[in-house]
Design a protein around this motif. Structure first.
Motif, short mmCIF file in Angstrom:
data_model
loop_
_atom_site.label_atom_id
_atom_site.label_comp_id
_atom_site.label_asym_id
_atom_site.label_seq_id
_atom_site.Cartn_x
_atom_site.Cartn_y
_atom_site.Cartn_z
N ASP A 177 0.86 -1.18 0.00
CA ASP A 177 0.00 0.00 0.00
C ASP A 177 0.90 1.23 0.00
N THR A 178 0.27 2.38 -0.21
CA THR A 178 0.95 3.66 -0.04
C THR A 178 0.03 4.59 0.74
N TRP A 179 0.62 5.56 1.41
CA TRP A 179 -0.20 6.57 2.09
C TRP A 179 0.58 7.88 2.07
N ASN A 180 -0.07 8.93 1.62
CA ASN A 180 0.55 10.25 1.53
C ASN A 180 1.90 10.21 0.81
N GLY A 181 2.03 9.30 -0.14
CA GLY A 181 3.27 9.19 -0.89
C GLY A 181 4.30 8.26 -0.29
N TRP A 182 4.05 7.78 0.93
CA TRP A 182 5.00 6.87 1.59
C TRP A 182 4.62 5.42 1.33
N ALA A 183 5.59 4.53 1.47
CA ALA A 183 5.38 3.13 1.16
C ALA A 183 4.98 2.34 2.40
N VAL A 184 4.17 1.32 2.19
CA VAL A 184 3.83 0.33 3.22
C VAL A 184 4.24 -1.03 2.65
N PHE A 185 5.05 -1.78 3.38
CA PHE A 185 5.56 -3.04 2.85
C PHE A 185 5.56 -4.13 3.92
N ARG A 186 5.52 -5.36 3.43
CA ARG A 186 5.63 -6.54 4.30
C ARG A 186 7.02 -7.12 4.15
N CYS A 187 7.55 -7.66 5.26
CA CYS A 187 8.90 -8.20 5.21
C CYS A 187 9.00 -9.46 6.06
N THR A 188 10.09 -10.17 5.88
CA THR A 188 10.35 -11.39 6.64
C THR A 188 10.85 -11.07 8.04
N ARG A 189 10.94 -12.09 8.89
CA ARG A 189 11.46 -11.91 10.24
C ARG A 189 12.91 -11.42 10.20
N ALA A 190 13.70 -11.95 9.25
CA ALA A 190 15.10 -11.53 9.18
C ALA A 190 15.21 -10.03 8.90
N VAL A 191 14.35 -9.53 8.03
CA VAL A 191 14.37 -8.09 7.73
C VAL A 191 13.87 -7.30 8.94
N ALA A 192 12.82 -7.80 9.59
CA ALA A 192 12.31 -7.13 10.79
C ALA A 192 13.40 -7.07 11.87
N ASP A 193 14.17 -8.14 12.03
CA ASP A 193 15.28 -8.13 12.98
C ASP A 193 16.27 -7.01 12.64
N ALA A 194 16.57 -6.85 11.35
CA ALA A 194 17.51 -5.81 10.93
C ALA A 194 16.96 -4.42 11.21
N ILE A 195 15.65 -4.24 11.02
CA ILE A 195 15.03 -2.94 11.30
C ILE A 195 15.15 -2.61 12.79
N VAL A 196 14.82 -3.57 13.64
CA VAL A 196 14.92 -3.35 15.08
C VAL A 196 16.37 -3.06 15.47
N GLU A 197 17.30 -3.78 14.88
CA GLU A 197 18.72 -3.56 15.16
C GLU A 197 19.15 -2.14 14.75
#
Length: 533
Positions: free
Chosen positions: A219-239
């Motif tokens: 999805d998008t909202w106000n020009g920004w992106a909304v995306f789904r990711c794997t647990r490995a990517v979520a771990d990297a985001i939290v890190e």
């Protein structure tokens, strides 16, 4: 075209005949006075002319690859001091776009390439090479030169492009990631995303980010992106977010902030993000001052939407990332799903399944055809009973079809085979109907309920153009009888359905797009898509 040493380009012999090589192997070679050269006759049967040209291309490619290795060392390789990435970006862009300022600096063939002709005559002596060369026409010399230079130039460009990609590649290989550029990204496509916390400007003033995240755009909202990711990517985001907090804390310490006050200032500026089992916890209570401002993000089918519709994520060029978290897809795997154009809120795996030739009967039933990769594989029967496959052909793969059905979603929920076949049939019928209306200078407006069921159609003549015309259309829709389940009017632009006005309990003309509700079923009033008949 690369610069080559024109002074050393092969020239046709100035003495001797211009007799082409004898493909029959007959001794017909003559010297300038009309006598025969048996040496040339021997070499002419070693390789026929097309084989000789291919051999010259191969030798040219070998020479080009060798020349590129030295050039790379001096431009982006081991002999370069400092960061080679700015130069690699310029070179890669220049070779891709064919910019003369870059192309003219690439290595070109020189006088050494003329010896390649001899190398293509297996087992010949220098005297035999001279005799073979003397037997070529001027046109054949040009063909030989072009073959060698083609192999040389192609190898140079390929080697340098690959080296630039390796230098710039976030994962250190030379895969071509241009297909993942944001310009190519659509809903359901895999891309690379980043938040602003990891961005910086390099020495050339170019925007960069410390790490990109692989995900699927949902999805998008106000020009920004909304995306789904794997647990490995979520771990990297939290890190990364924790590293961002640590960096900010270090800056505060360097600025003289007292140790007792560090936690408070960090928490008031940056949310706390951590995992609680499989759930991501985003604690923004001190940032917002709201004690209830805690977001818990649970995985859905193993995937996470990390602060979608809230944080400012954007799709980025993979080459602008220092590192990338997640597995980059192969080119044929870059589209995870597509939204159907006409069947609302319906997403399916990428084609090739398609319904065509929908034919309605007075009884209320309809017949249609199911195609795969353009080939008819099954008949479809629907209308008064659940739509189903009425017969299949030899190419039909039941397991593949069931996997396609299993991946289909309506309003985010799994679909039955009947619901998917109905949606594909609507896709065909509405494509024909909208094309017909647009060709006539008209368009269609449709009313949806909260599940995307189409409740009504209105033909608009002529097709509106400009704000005043759209105000007239909205006024026309206000005069339509109210439907108890209607929530949104959409109009066909010629390429997509766009929200026009809300209906029912939704405020008119707010531009609000109703959130699809959970469910799918037959139209509540029996309204069907316009017939393609």
């Amino acid at each position: 075209m690369h610069d080559h040493d024109d002074q050393h380009a092969i020239q046709p012999p100035t003495t001797g005949p211009n007799t082409p090589p004898d493909d029959t192997g007959t001794d017909t070679d003559t010297d300038a006075g009309g006598s025969h050269h048996p040496e040339a006759a021997e070499t002419s049967t070693t390789l026929d002319w097309p084989q000789l040209l291919d051999a010259l291309r191969t030798v040219g490619a070998t020479d080009g690859a060798d020349a590129a290795k030295w050039w790379i060392q001096d431009t982006i390789g081991g002999r370069v001091t400092g960061d080679p990435r700015p130069a690699a970006r310029r070179i890669l862009a220049g070779t891709t776009d064919g910019e003369p300022a870059v192309q003219d600096t690439l290595p070109g063939a020189n006088s050494g390439w003329a010896a390649s002709f001899a190398a293509c005559h297996r087992g010949t002596s220098s005297g035999e090479h001279a005799a073979a060369a003397a037997s070529l026409t001027g046109e054949q010399w040009q063909q030989a030169e072009a073959a060698y230079l083609n192999g040389f130039d192609t190898a140079v460009t390929d080697a340098i492009t690959a080296a630039c990609r390796r230098t710039l590649h976030p994962t250190g290989d030379d895969r071509d990631l241009t297909g993942l550029h944001p310009d190519h990204l659509t809903l359901g496509g895999v891309g690379v995303f980043a938040g602003d916390w990891g961005s910086y400007t390099d020495g050339d003033g170019a925007w960069r980010t410390s790490r990109g995240c692989v995900g699927t755009l949902i999805d998008t909202w106000n020009g920004w992106a909304v995306f789904r990711c794997t647990r490995a990517v979520a771990d990297a985001i939290v890190e990364d977010l924790q590293q961002n907090r640590d960096t900010y804390r270090s800056h505060l310490t360097a600025d003289g902030v007292a140790a007792a006050d560090l936690d408070r200032q960090v928490d008031e500026s940056l949310a706390q993000v951590r995992f609680d089992g499989d759930v991501i916890v985003v604690d923004s209570t001190r940032v917002s001052g709201d004690p209830d401002d805690v977001e818990r993000i649970a995985p859905d089918d193993g995937r996470y939407v990390v602060m979608g519709w809230s944080w400012c994520w954007e799709a980025v060029d993979p080459y602008d990332c220092d590192r990338i978290a997640g597995d980059l897809p192969e080119p044929d795997r870059q589209q995870e799903w597509v939204l159907l154009t006409h069947a609302p809120y319906t997403m399916v795996a990428p084609p090739p399944y398609r319904v065509t030739a929908v034919r309605h009967r007075p009884s209320g039933t309809f017949f249609a055809e199911l195609h795969y990769n353009g080939e008819l594989i099954a008949a479809i029967l629907g209308g008064l009973w659940p739509t189903h496959l009425a017969g299949t052909g030899a190419p039909f793969d039941g397991a593949h079809w069931q996997a396609y059905v299993g991946a289909a979603r309506h309003c985010g929920k799994p679909m039955t085979e009947a619901a998917l076949l109905d949606a594909l049939a609507d896709e065909y019928r509405l494509a024909v109907a909208t094309d017909t209306e647009i060709a006539a200078g008209n368009t269609l407006v449709r009313l949806l309920d909260d599940t995307g069921t189409i409740l009504a159609f209105v033909r608009v003549t002529p097709r509106p153009a400009g704000p005043a015309a759209f105000r007239d259309v909205r006024e026309l829709l206000r005069q339509q009888p109210a439907h108890p389940y209607g929530v949104s009017w959409q109009y066909w632009t010629g390429t997509a359905w766009r929200h026009l006005r809300s209906a029912g309990a939704y405020p008119a003309d707010t531009g609000h797009q109703p959130t699809p509700g959970p469910g799918h079923g037959a139209p509540r009033d029996g309204t069907a898509a316009p017939s393609a008949d």
